[in-house]
Design an enzyme around this catalytic site. Structure first.
Site, mmCIF file in Angstrom:
data_model
loop_
_atom_site.group_PDB
_atom_site.id
_atom_site.type_symbol
_atom_site.label_atom_id
_atom_site.label_comp_id
_atom_site.label_asym_id
_atom_site.label_seq_id
_atom_site.Cartn_x
_atom_site.Cartn_y
_atom_site.Cartn_z
ATOM 1 C CB SER A 41 -0.874 -0.011 1.259
ATOM 2 O OG SER A 41 -1.536 1.207 1.427
ATOM 3 C CE1 TYR A 54 -2.938 -2.465 5.550
ATOM 4 C CE2 TYR A 54 -2.298 -0.216 5.044
ATOM 5 C CZ TYR A 54 -2.806 -1.440 4.640
ATOM 6 O OH TYR A 54 -3.163 -1.625 3.335
ATOM 7 C CE LYS A 58 -0.561 -4.075 3.707
ATOM 8 N NZ LYS A 58 -0.841 -5.318 2.997
#
Length: 68
Positions: A41, A54, A58
């Site tokens: 992402s 998160y 990533k």
């Protein structure tokens, strides 16, 4: 964010990618070819408030993929 929330996202995203690569690595090396495609992402590059787990996962997948 508590440590469990941080760790669970890293375990699923980053360690999941690591374990899949590790599982496939010897097969790809024997064939002397292959592709590993990991989807990350833009958050791994830029970060988002409140999503340290998160975003870290990533970014880690990006580094892992480049290294492998």
């Amino acid at each position: 964010m508590d440590e469990n929330s941080f760790s669970s996202v890293l375990d699923i995203n980053l360690k999941g990618s690591f374990h899949m690569i590790r599982h496939l690595y010897s097969h790809l090396m024997r064939q002397r070819k292959g592709r590993i495609i990991n989807i990350t992402s833009v958050s791994g590059l830029m970060g988002n408030p409140g999503q340290a787990n998160y975003d870290s996962a990533k970014a880690g997948i990006m580094g892992l993929t480049k290294t492998v």
